[in-house]
Write an enzyme that holds these catalytic residues in place. Sequence first.
Site, PDB file in Angstrom:
ATOM      1  N   ASP A  57       0.836  -1.199   0.000  1.00 21.73           N
ATOM      2  CA  ASP A  57       0.000   0.000   0.000  1.00 21.73           C
ATOM      3  C   ASP A  57       0.875   1.255   0.000  1.00 21.73           C
ATOM      4  O   ASP A  57       1.473   1.623   1.011  1.00 21.73           O
ATOM      5  CB  ASP A  57      -0.921   0.000   1.220  1.00 21.73           C
ATOM      6  CG  ASP A  57      -2.024   1.035   1.127  1.00 21.73           C
ATOM      7  OD1 ASP A  57      -1.720   2.189   0.759  1.00 21.73           O
ATOM      8  OD2 ASP A  57      -3.182   0.700   1.430  1.00 21.73           O
ATOM      9  N   LYS A 148      -8.961 -17.468  14.906  1.00 19.06           N
ATOM     10  CA  LYS A 148      -9.859 -18.037  13.893  1.00 19.06           C
ATOM     11  C   LYS A 148      -9.219 -19.191  13.134  1.00 19.06           C
ATOM     12  O   LYS A 148      -9.898 -19.913  12.388  1.00 19.06           O
ATOM     13  CB  LYS A 148     -10.313 -16.938  12.934  1.00 19.06           C
ATOM     14  CG  LYS A 148     -11.182 -15.895  13.622  1.00 19.06           C
ATOM     15  CD  LYS A 148     -11.446 -14.694  12.765  1.00 19.06           C
ATOM     16  CE  LYS A 148     -12.302 -13.669  13.511  1.00 19.06           C
ATOM     17  NZ  LYS A 148     -11.643 -13.143  14.744  1.00 19.06           N
ATOM     18  N   LYS A 160      -5.391 -19.297   7.413  1.00 17.96           N
ATOM     19  CA  LYS A 160      -4.395 -19.019   8.450  1.00 17.96           C
ATOM     20  C   LYS A 160      -3.939 -20.304   9.138  1.00 17.96           C
ATOM     21  O   LYS A 160      -2.779 -20.412   9.546  1.00 17.96           O
ATOM     22  CB  LYS A 160      -4.951 -18.024   9.464  1.00 17.96           C
ATOM     23  CG  LYS A 160      -5.126 -16.618   8.919  1.00 17.96           C
ATOM     24  CD  LYS A 160      -3.812 -16.015   8.407  1.00 17.96           C
ATOM     25  CE  LYS A 160      -2.869 -15.668   9.540  1.00 17.96           C
ATOM     26  NZ  LYS A 160      -1.625 -15.013   9.024  1.00 17.96           N
ATOM     27  N   GLY A 191      -8.837  -2.047  19.530  1.00 14.73           N
ATOM     28  CA  GLY A 191      -8.572  -0.831  18.781  1.00 14.73           C
ATOM     29  C   GLY A 191      -7.995  -1.021  17.405  1.00 14.73           C
ATOM     30  O   GLY A 191      -7.745  -0.035  16.703  1.00 14.73           O
ATOM     31  N   ARG A 271     -22.717 -12.945  11.094  1.00 19.22           N
ATOM     32  CA  ARG A 271     -22.344 -12.802   9.693  1.00 19.22           C
ATOM     33  C   ARG A 271     -21.779 -14.111   9.145  1.00 19.22           C
ATOM     34  O   ARG A 271     -21.366 -14.990   9.917  1.00 19.22           O
ATOM     35  CB  ARG A 271     -21.313 -11.681   9.536  1.00 19.22           C
ATOM     36  CG  ARG A 271     -21.840 -10.312   9.848  1.00 19.22           C
ATOM     37  CD  ARG A 271     -20.757  -9.251   9.751  1.00 19.22           C
ATOM     38  NE  ARG A 271     -19.687  -9.457  10.731  1.00 19.22           N
ATOM     39  CZ  ARG A 271     -18.657  -8.638  10.884  1.00 19.22           C
ATOM     40  NH1 ARG A 271     -18.540  -7.567  10.114  1.00 19.22           N
ATOM     41  NH2 ARG A 271     -17.741  -8.879  11.793  1.00 19.22           N
TER      42      ARG A 271
END
Length: 353
Positions: A57, A148, A160, A191, A271
């Site tokens: 990025d 996860k 992962k 955060g 979700r």
Amino acid sequence: MLGCRVVKINKNNNIMSDLNNKSILITGGTGSFGKMFTKLILERNPNVKRLVILSRDEQKHFNMAMEFPENKYPAMRYFIGDVRDKDRLERAFEGIDIVIHAAAMKHVHLAEYNPSECIKTNINGAENVIAAAIKSGVQNVVALSTDKACAPINLYGATKLTSDKLFIAANNIKGSRDVKFSVVRYGNVMGSNGSVMPFFLNKRKDGVLPITDKKMTRFNISLQDGCQMVFDAIEKSWGGELFVPKIPSYKIVDVATAIGPNCQQEEVGIRPGEKLHEEMITVSDAINTYDIGKYYVILPQKTIFNREDFIKHFNAKLVDSNFSYNSSANKEWETIESLRELVKIYVDPNFKV
């Protein structure tokens, strides 16, 4: 009955890895973890030889260079690159001693909708990091995992878990090269981008906080403690370990109450790919899981070192055969009061109820 957690901010009682005169590279280094880890390295190791931030990025590179400019921090290097590009990684890894692999496609719902892109970054990218590290003479690789990845039900977690297995197995294919590969796995980071606390802080002005399921629980860790895990893994790793921290859980409804006590809590449903509770160690992992004090360590079935030497060195204790580590059955819990203090400390210093 839930255990009450007292918040303790420990600034001094940490293992201080000596990274002075070392060259370090962080993949995905412009993210939340990379910026905090960079800050801590520069504070603790003023004579670090080189600190390379690798990310694809361009704008994030520009922003991070404003915060950590090379004229003030001469060790800093900003290297645009993608873990999908093996050749670029080999170039970036030249002369590097330690690699921290933090790059990942991590948003569960986006991975469900874009599965091939998730696989390219999280699995193929992991393979490229391993190959480049072995070829370039890197000494130590620590890969970041996620809760996860344990008994995954979504694509992100499955990729992962595959990444974890690749990094652990990399110790078996390194040949005579002096390199160690290890993994750190932890829960939701307070955060961090896209996490629930800043989301609720933003939504509370509407008077309604959307909650996927009121029974939901999660593990909780600060970004600083997540970084400390990596420092500890650099210091402690023998090669092939998967480190899991002993951290508290919270109820999602308690987070909502802590941040917006006067807000309505609206249940909107889980979700796609989301779990009701998170797990970091399954019962199936128990036969290879050891308690080493601050952390649990999952060892591979076959280690590259003598397991008895490891047990003696760390005073490691094998967990019970029926042991598992689940956010809903945790012994340590955040309270509404502790959550408010944590929000103020780690997320928004101007937070008020």
